[in-house]
Design a protein around this motif. Structure first.
Motif, mmCIF file in Angstrom:
data_model
loop_
_atom_site.group_PDB
_atom_site.id
_atom_site.type_symbol
_atom_site.label_atom_id
_atom_site.label_comp_id
_atom_site.label_asym_id
_atom_site.label_seq_id
_atom_site.Cartn_x
_atom_site.Cartn_y
_atom_site.Cartn_z
ATOM 1 N N GLU A 32 -2.096 4.036 -6.454
ATOM 2 C CA GLU A 32 -0.859 4.067 -5.701
ATOM 3 C C GLU A 32 -0.683 3.161 -4.421
ATOM 4 N N LEU A 33 -1.804 3.278 -3.783
ATOM 5 C CA LEU A 33 -2.119 2.784 -2.317
ATOM 6 C C LEU A 33 -1.909 1.303 -2.687
ATOM 7 N N LEU A 34 -2.780 0.634 -3.833
ATOM 8 C CA LEU A 34 -2.889 -0.985 -3.908
ATOM 9 C C LEU A 34 -1.681 -1.307 -4.426
ATOM 10 N N GLN A 35 -0.882 -0.492 -5.245
ATOM 11 C CA GLN A 35 0.635 -0.819 -5.761
ATOM 12 C C GLN A 35 1.477 -0.952 -4.558
ATOM 13 N N ALA A 36 1.205 -0.183 -3.510
ATOM 14 C CA ALA A 36 2.229 0.119 -2.236
ATOM 15 C C ALA A 36 2.037 -1.342 -1.450
ATOM 16 N N GLY A 37 0.851 -2.158 -1.733
ATOM 17 C CA GLY A 37 0.663 -3.111 -0.924
ATOM 18 C C GLY A 37 -0.369 -3.321 0.037
ATOM 19 N N LEU A 38 -1.180 -2.145 0.081
ATOM 20 C CA LEU A 38 -2.242 -2.291 0.903
ATOM 21 C C LEU A 38 -3.436 -2.881 0.066
ATOM 22 N N ASN A 39 -4.407 -3.579 1.089
ATOM 23 C CA ASN A 39 -5.527 -4.151 0.428
ATOM 24 C C ASN A 39 -6.642 -3.429 0.023
ATOM 25 N N SER A 40 -7.683 -3.778 -0.574
ATOM 26 C CA SER A 40 -9.102 -3.255 -0.801
ATOM 27 C C SER A 40 -9.551 -2.400 0.490
ATOM 28 N N LYS A 41 -9.682 -3.089 1.504
ATOM 29 C CA LYS A 41 -10.461 -2.595 2.661
ATOM 30 C C LYS A 41 -9.675 -1.644 3.190
ATOM 31 N N GLN A 42 -8.187 -1.762 3.441
ATOM 32 C CA GLN A 42 -7.499 -0.744 3.849
ATOM 33 C C GLN A 42 -7.602 0.632 3.041
ATOM 34 N N VAL A 43 -7.441 0.402 1.733
ATOM 35 C CA VAL A 43 -7.763 1.679 0.880
ATOM 36 C C VAL A 43 -8.981 2.259 0.877
ATOM 37 N N GLU A 44 -10.187 1.458 1.041
ATOM 38 C CA GLU A 44 -11.374 2.089 1.509
ATOM 39 C C GLU A 44 -11.447 2.973 2.538
ATOM 40 N N CYS A 45 -10.682 2.581 3.607
ATOM 41 C CA CYS A 45 -10.466 3.370 5.084
ATOM 42 C C CYS A 45 -9.922 4.511 4.671
ATOM 43 N N ILE A 46 -8.911 4.381 3.850
ATOM 44 C CA ILE A 46 -8.073 5.845 3.738
ATOM 45 C C ILE A 46 -8.956 6.745 2.790
ATOM 46 N N GLN A 47 -9.695 6.276 2.029
ATOM 47 C CA GLN A 47 -9.977 7.242 0.872
ATOM 48 C C GLN A 47 -11.739 7.625 1.711
ATOM 49 N N HIS A 48 -12.203 7.056 2.671
ATOM 50 C CA HIS A 48 -13.357 7.163 3.182
ATOM 51 C C HIS A 48 -13.410 7.054 4.697
ATOM 52 N N PRO A 49 -12.836 7.935 5.424
ATOM 53 C CA PRO A 49 -12.483 7.952 6.935
ATOM 54 C C PRO A 49 -13.590 7.821 7.322
ATOM 55 N N ASP A 50 -13.459 7.228 8.766
ATOM 56 C CA ASP A 50 -14.760 7.183 9.734
ATOM 57 C C ASP A 50 -14.806 8.554 10.425
ATOM 58 N N GLN A 51 -15.536 9.402 9.878
ATOM 59 C CA GLN A 51 -15.673 10.682 10.438
ATOM 60 C C GLN A 51 -16.131 10.827 11.803
#
Length: 376
Positions: free
Chosen positions: A51-70
């Motif tokens: 859904e995020l990729l389809q919305a226009g985010l790139n792979s690095k942005q999606v990776e950051c969303i799904q694996h936050p810098d805790q």
């Protein structure tokens, strides 16, 4: 019947810290996605990869969303928890300054020390060279002091040179001054301005940055912070600047933000005046006294007594001292022995009278002697 429960502040803040860690992702991107997907800002953090990729985010942005810098998020929360005078404002916080929201790229987060409500004060930005002339230093302090006395909050970047002297002038007037950092909020740069930063906070001012704790001093971050300096302010005053300088970047931001730009003219042979002269040629308002700035904001209420007091002081001074002595001081630094020679007066009398002039705001003492400040 369902009742909406307000999300606790810290939980909301964690979501915004998460959003702010997404690379090349700001308010414009967030607004566009929220409108496209018809969702709240923090709902993006719960969406799936497809859904995020389809919305226009790139792979690095999606990776950051799904694996936050805790660790990074926790570091910011720890900083907030360890400092009673600290704050973090997210873009939707009601305390977030409305004027800053008007610019094209406002920061998602503001980290700061002091009272965040003061970020909504009426502000004038003051910027200029890191290696100013003696005249530039004197003008920065004088304009900041008089603008502060008139009711303005003075905003600058805590850098060496004009920035530092502008903050000092505001402090001399017991006015509020705001410093915008180009480093992490926990790092004062340059280090020699550590005491100045402490003085700003002790006087009720604010220090703010869009950069989280432990963010190092990177060259690219200083021009970036300039949009915040101008974005918080109704106008930007360039005191002294070369043609290629960060000050002109700030002035450009101010123009793009539809804010007023002011410039102090200088000696045509001084390279640090060329930037101001260029701005004036491009439409910036030439100013020779703080009243030139105030008249552009006639719809706002200011302390008009400052102008009247200056006129009274000047009249009193001229009745106490000879014009010959005042004429002996140039608009550039004039050594004391030259003033004595030109005036033909005893050195002790000259020093006494120059002190009187300084108290009245007609001259300023600098390392090279005295500078005449001109008509008030």
């Amino acid at each position: 019947m369902r009742q909406d429960v307000e999300i606790p502040y810290q939980e909301t803040l964690i979501k915004w810290l998460h959003l702010s860690s997404i690379p090349r992702f700001g308010v414009a991107s967030l607004t566009k996605l929220s409108q496209k997907l018809a969702c709240q800002a923090h709902d993006l953090l719960c969406m799936g990869q497809g859904e995020l990729l389809q919305a226009g985010l790139n792979s690095k942005q999606v990776e950051c969303i799904q694996h936050p810098d805790q660790k990074g998020i926790q570091r910011s929360l720890d900083w907030l928890g360890c400092n009673k005078n600290s704050f973090i404002l997210h873009y939707e916080d009601p305390r977030y300054p409305a004027l800053l929201k008007e610019i094209s790229s406002p920061p998602l987060l503001l980290f700061g020390y002091g009272d965040p409500q003061k970020l909504s004060n009426l502000q004038i930005a003051m910027v200029g060279s890191r290696n100013p002339s003696l005249n530039g230093k004197a003008n920065a302090k004088l304009f900041a002091q008089q603008l502060g006395l008139a009711g303005w909050t003075i905003t600058s970047g805590l850098a060496l040179g004009i920035d530092g002297f502008s903050h000092q002038g505001a402090l001399a007037a017991k006015a509020i001054t705001i410093a915008v950092l180009g480093t992490g909020i926990d790092t004062v740069y340059p280090k020699r301005h550590q005491q100045l930063a402490e003085n700003i906070l002790a006087a009720g001012g604010v220090i703010v940055s869009e950069f989280a704790p432990l963010t190092p001093a990177r060259p690219e971050n200083f021009p970036r912070r300039n949009r915040i300096i101008s974005g918080l302010s109704l106008g930007t005053l360039v005191v002294e600047a070369a043609l290629k300088s960060g000050s002109l970047i700030t002035a450009r931001y101010a123009t793009e933000q539809n804010r007023d730009v002011f410039a102090i003219p200088g000696n045509i042979n001084n390279p640090l005046s060329k930037g101001c002269h260029y701005l004036i040629q491009q439409g910036a308002k030439l100013v020779t006294e703080f009243a030139d700035i105030n008249e552009e904001f006639s719809h706002l209420e200011f302390n008009t007594n400052v102008t009247n007091e200056n006129k009274i002081q000047k009249k009193c001074t001229q009745s106490l001292a000879t014009e010959r002595l005042l004429d002996s001081v140039d608009f550039e630094a004039t050594p004391l022995d030259i003033v004595v020679e030109r005036s033909g007066m005893p050195a002790s009398e000259v020093m006494s009278q120059l002190l009187e002039y300084e108290l009245r705001g007609l001259v300023v003492a600098v390392s090279g002697g005295y500078i005449k400040l001109g008509e008030k």
